[in-house]
Design a protein around this motif. Structure first.
Motif, PDB file in Angstrom:
ATOM      1  N   GLY A 252     -15.911  10.280  -5.582  1.00  0.00           N
ATOM      2  CA  GLY A 252     -16.052   9.146  -6.490  1.00  0.00           C
ATOM      3  C   GLY A 252     -14.867   8.859  -7.377  1.00  0.00           C
ATOM      4  N   ARG A 253     -14.018   9.854  -7.652  1.00  0.00           N
ATOM      5  CA  ARG A 253     -12.890   9.579  -8.539  1.00  0.00           C
ATOM      6  C   ARG A 253     -11.720   8.904  -7.820  1.00  0.00           C
ATOM      7  NH1 ARG A 253     -12.104  15.830  -9.405  1.00  0.00           N
ATOM      8  NH2 ARG A 253     -10.607  16.444  -7.823  1.00  0.00           N
ATOM      9  N   VAL A 254     -11.828   8.763  -6.489  1.00  0.00           N
ATOM     10  CA  VAL A 254     -10.767   8.098  -5.728  1.00  0.00           C
ATOM     11  C   VAL A 254     -10.875   6.588  -5.926  1.00  0.00           C
ATOM     12  CG1 VAL A 254      -9.785   7.704  -3.441  1.00  0.00           C
ATOM     13  CG2 VAL A 254     -10.764   9.941  -4.016  1.00  0.00           C
ATOM     14  N   LYS A 255      -9.778   5.992  -6.354  1.00  0.00           N
ATOM     15  CA  LYS A 255      -9.761   4.543  -6.590  1.00  0.00           C
ATOM     16  C   LYS A 255      -9.447   3.817  -5.280  1.00  0.00           C
ATOM     17  CE  LYS A 255      -8.198   5.112 -11.374  1.00  0.00           C
ATOM     18  NZ  LYS A 255      -7.093   4.867 -12.345  1.00  0.00           N
ATOM     19  N   PRO A 256     -10.321   2.902  -4.865  1.00  0.00           N
ATOM     20  CA  PRO A 256     -10.061   2.167  -3.622  1.00  0.00           C
ATOM     21  C   PRO A 256      -8.896   1.209  -3.771  1.00  0.00           C
ATOM     22  CG  PRO A 256     -11.979   1.268  -4.744  1.00  0.00           C
ATOM     23  CD  PRO A 256     -11.585   2.497  -5.503  1.00  0.00           C
ATOM     24  N   ILE A 257      -8.296   0.873  -2.637  1.00  0.00           N
ATOM     25  CA  ILE A 257      -7.219  -0.116  -2.618  1.00  0.00           C
ATOM     26  C   ILE A 257      -7.812  -1.477  -2.949  1.00  0.00           C
ATOM     27  CG2 ILE A 257      -5.532  -1.301  -1.154  1.00  0.00           C
ATOM     28  CD1 ILE A 257      -5.449   1.350   0.509  1.00  0.00           C
ATOM     29  N   LYS A 258      -7.259  -2.133  -3.967  1.00  0.00           N
ATOM     30  CA  LYS A 258      -7.730  -3.459  -4.361  1.00  0.00           C
ATOM     31  C   LYS A 258      -6.602  -4.464  -4.167  1.00  0.00           C
ATOM     32  CE  LYS A 258     -11.246  -1.931  -7.676  1.00  0.00           C
ATOM     33  NZ  LYS A 258     -11.733  -2.014  -9.067  1.00  0.00           N
TER      34      LYS A 258
ATOM     35  N   VAL B 225      -1.405  -5.366  13.015  1.00  0.00           N
ATOM     36  CA  VAL B 225      -2.552  -5.649  12.164  1.00  0.00           C
ATOM     37  C   VAL B 225      -3.690  -4.687  12.501  1.00  0.00           C
ATOM     38  CG1 VAL B 225      -4.174  -7.418  11.369  1.00  0.00           C
ATOM     39  CG2 VAL B 225      -1.863  -8.073  12.125  1.00  0.00           C
ATOM     40  N   SER B 226      -4.269  -4.081  11.462  1.00  0.00           N
ATOM     41  CA  SER B 226      -5.395  -3.154  11.600  1.00  0.00           C
ATOM     42  C   SER B 226      -6.413  -3.469  10.508  1.00  0.00           C
ATOM     43  CB  SER B 226      -4.925  -1.703  11.445  1.00  0.00           C
ATOM     44  OG  SER B 226      -3.904  -1.383  12.351  1.00  0.00           O
ATOM     45  N   PRO B 227      -7.633  -2.960  10.630  1.00  0.00           N
ATOM     46  CA  PRO B 227      -8.583  -3.091   9.529  1.00  0.00           C
ATOM     47  C   PRO B 227      -8.042  -2.402   8.273  1.00  0.00           C
ATOM     48  CG  PRO B 227      -9.689  -2.370  11.529  1.00  0.00           C
ATOM     49  CD  PRO B 227      -8.220  -2.276  11.798  1.00  0.00           C
ATOM     50  N   LEU B 228      -8.378  -2.910   7.108  1.00  0.00           N
ATOM     51  CA  LEU B 228      -7.961  -2.286   5.856  1.00  0.00           C
ATOM     52  C   LEU B 228      -8.855  -1.085   5.567  1.00  0.00           C
ATOM     53  CD1 LEU B 228      -6.184  -2.371   3.299  1.00  0.00           C
ATOM     54  CD2 LEU B 228      -7.945  -3.806   2.248  1.00  0.00           C
ATOM     55  N   MET B 229      -8.250   0.107   5.539  1.00  0.00           N
ATOM     56  CA  MET B 229      -8.992   1.333   5.223  1.00  0.00           C
ATOM     57  C   MET B 229      -8.875   1.562   3.720  1.00  0.00           C
ATOM     58  SD  MET B 229     -10.170   2.025   8.144  1.00  0.00           S
ATOM     59  CE  MET B 229     -10.762   3.716   8.108  1.00  0.00           C
ATOM     60  N   THR B 230      -9.941   1.228   3.017  1.00  0.00           N
ATOM     61  CA  THR B 230      -9.915   1.040   1.570  1.00  0.00           C
ATOM     62  C   THR B 230      -9.483   2.270   0.774  1.00  0.00           C
ATOM     63  OG1 THR B 230     -11.720  -0.539   1.864  1.00  0.00           O
ATOM     64  CG2 THR B 230     -11.300   0.209  -0.370  1.00  0.00           C
ATOM     65  N   PHE B 231      -9.781   3.471   1.273  1.00  0.00           N
ATOM     66  CA  PHE B 231      -9.468   4.678   0.500  1.00  0.00           C
ATOM     67  C   PHE B 231      -8.189   5.371   0.965  1.00  0.00           C
ATOM     68  CE2 PHE B 231     -14.018   4.030  -0.129  1.00  0.00           C
ATOM     69  CZ  PHE B 231     -14.116   4.133  -1.500  1.00  0.00           C
ATOM     70  N   GLY B 232      -7.481   4.755   1.902  1.00  0.00           N
ATOM     71  CA  GLY B 232      -6.220   5.327   2.348  1.00  0.00           C
ATOM     72  C   GLY B 232      -6.407   6.561   3.207  1.00  0.00           C
TER      73      GLY B 232
ATOM     74  N   ILE C  85       0.831  -1.209   0.000  1.00  0.00           N
ATOM     75  CA  ILE C  85       0.000   0.000   0.000  1.00  0.00           C
ATOM     76  C   ILE C  85       0.862   1.255   0.000  1.00  0.00           C
ATOM     77  CG2 ILE C  85      -1.726   1.321   1.273  1.00  0.00           C
ATOM     78  CD1 ILE C  85      -2.857  -1.297   2.313  1.00  0.00           C
ATOM     79  N   THR C  86       1.760   1.373   0.991  1.00  0.00           N
ATOM     80  CA  THR C  86       2.564   2.588   1.084  1.00  0.00           C
ATOM     81  C   THR C  86       3.735   2.390   2.029  1.00  0.00           C
ATOM     82  OG1 THR C  86       2.455   4.991   1.491  1.00  0.00           O
ATOM     83  CG2 THR C  86       1.267   3.574   3.031  1.00  0.00           C
ATOM     84  N   GLU C  87       4.732   3.245   1.883  1.00  0.00           N
ATOM     85  CA  GLU C  87       5.808   3.351   2.857  1.00  0.00           C
ATOM     86  C   GLU C  87       5.437   4.475   3.816  1.00  0.00           C
ATOM     87  OE1 GLU C  87       9.996   5.239   2.279  1.00  0.00           O
ATOM     88  OE2 GLU C  87      10.203   3.140   1.689  1.00  0.00           O
ATOM     89  N   CYS C  88       5.788   4.347   5.088  1.00  0.00           N
ATOM     90  CA  CYS C  88       5.384   5.378   6.044  1.00  0.00           C
ATOM     91  C   CYS C  88       6.404   5.501   7.164  1.00  0.00           C
ATOM     92  CB  CYS C  88       3.993   5.066   6.616  1.00  0.00           C
ATOM     93  SG  CYS C  88       3.894   3.503   7.483  1.00  0.00           S
ATOM     94  N   CYS C  89       6.115   6.415   8.093  1.00  0.00           N
ATOM     95  CA  CYS C  89       6.951   6.627   9.281  1.00  0.00           C
ATOM     96  C   CYS C  89       8.401   6.942   8.911  1.00  0.00           C
ATOM     97  CB  CYS C  89       6.890   5.428  10.215  1.00  0.00           C
ATOM     98  SG  CYS C  89       5.242   4.979  10.756  1.00  0.00           S
TER      99      CYS C  89
END
Length: 368
Positions: free
Chosen positions: A334-340, A85-92, A15-19
């Motif tokens: 609506g134009r935001v693509k969810p994480i798939k 582990v956390s819930p997947l937040m689909t739109f980031g 998904i992403t690099e962070c911290c």
């Protein structure tokens, strides 16, 4: 319950690099229930100095339970790496949404829904005598259910000292590159004898109002020393529209609904080009945000913390009266693509193989 066992998780996508580069977030499948989750992987060798902060984040999330705060599911050590582990937040995160899809800021109704959810989280935190101290768009995650959840609790602090409520005087732990300074309140930055309390979070919320409404991070282009000086002197960011962006030569006229719909539902494509910057200036100078939105940001950003409303008081602000029960945040962005999650992501598959070859070993550095 989620098992603290790497073998129960199948990585599906990065998904992403962070911290500051010391962690990577993956989507993963929790195999016992076939549920998609987010797996944050910390590189222990890179995080020795931040071990206490990461433990603080986990312990605080264990203690606090609210629908607008990112839940903690489980954590475990595998080899030399820590996994949370956390819930997947689909739109980031909201910062990702702004950077990728809404350079000019989110639609006002979307801002209202997100800010309401942040305030509900802060209301709960403050009642539990916690200050967040790192409220910003990158710490607000949007799920498929349309709820926004506050994360980034590694900077949180308790106001309860020896059983009594107290004001704080110490700075929050430094985030990478001092990135958090732009959202911090003047009284927190001053470090004077008066200290600060939960109304410091309300100031940060005011900065987030401008961040969501404008698309840009306030103070981002200002040198740190100058930014600190200006904050202490009372300089605050503003929502940008025709009433606060007077340099554009066109008249100050509100946009019709059709024009607003067209603006917010086509690809931003601003970029760094002169044409892109000109277009962004045109957006700011020809739009009209509501008076209640301006007022919300102004009262939250008041220089005197005693004159800032509480989270509970702000939840009754006129700005939030526009929200109806049928309003659904994903439909407004609506134009935001969810994480798939992609089970065929080769980088995730290779990492999964590497992890399965590692010896699971709990170290004393991570004690939960």
């Amino acid at each position: 319950m989620f098992n603290p066992d790497i073998n129960d998780y199948q990585l599906t996508s990065i998904i992403t690099e962070c911290c500051g580069g010391v962690a990577v977030v993956y989507s993963a499948l929790y195999k016992p229930t076939n549920q998609n989750v987010a797996l944050k992987r910390y590189f222990v060798d890179k995080t020795k100095e931040k071990a206490a902060l990461i433990q603080q984040d986990i312990m605080t999330r264990k203690e606090l339970q609210h629908q607008n705060i990112l839940p903690y599911l489980t954590s475990f050590v595998n080899g030399r790496e820590l996994y949370v582990v956390s819930p997947l937040m689909t739109f980031g995160s909201c910062r990702d949404i702004l950077d990728r899809y809404f350079h000019e800021g989110l639609p006002e109704l979307a801002c209202a829904i997100i800010l309401r959810d942040i305030l509900l989280a802060l209301q709960y935190l403050h009642k539990q005598l916690f200050i967040h101290r790192s409220v910003r768009a990158s710490h607000v995650l949007v799920g498929a259910d349309g709820l926004s959840r506050l994360s980034g609790l590694r900077s949180a602090a308790s106001l309860a000292v020896r059983g009594r409520r107290a004001r704080l005087h110490r700075l929050p732990p430094p985030d990478h590159d001092n990135a958090n300074l732009m959202w911090l309140s003047p009284e927190l930055l001053e470090q004077n004898l008066r200290g600060y309390d939960e109304r410091s979070d309300i100031y940060s919320l005011g900065v987030v109002c401008c961040e969501l409404g404008n698309g840009a991070v306030p103070f981002a282009e200002v040198a740190t020393t100058l930014m600190l000086t200006e904050k202490v002197r009372g300089s605050t960011p503003q929502l940008l529209d025709c009433s606060t962006f007077p340099t554009f030569p066109e008249p100050c006229l509100p946009l019709h609904d059709a024009e607003m719909k067209s603006m917010y539902n086509t690809d931003s494509g601003v970029g760094d080009s002169a044409d892109g910057v000109s277009r962004l200036r045109h957006v700011y100078a020809t739009r009209k945000l509501s008076d209640s939105f301006h007022h919300l940001s102004e009262v939250a950003l008041h220089r005197d913390p005693e004159k800032r409303p509480t989270a509970t008081q702000l939840l009754n602000h006129a700005f939030f009266k526009q929200i109806r029960k049928t309003d659904y945040l994903p439909g407004l962005i609506g134009r935001v693509k969810p994480i798939k999650p992609d089970p065929n992501d080769m980088s995730a598959l290779l990492l999964q193989q590497k992890m399965s070859d590692m010896e699971i070993k709990k170290t004393t550095e991570w004690d939960f």
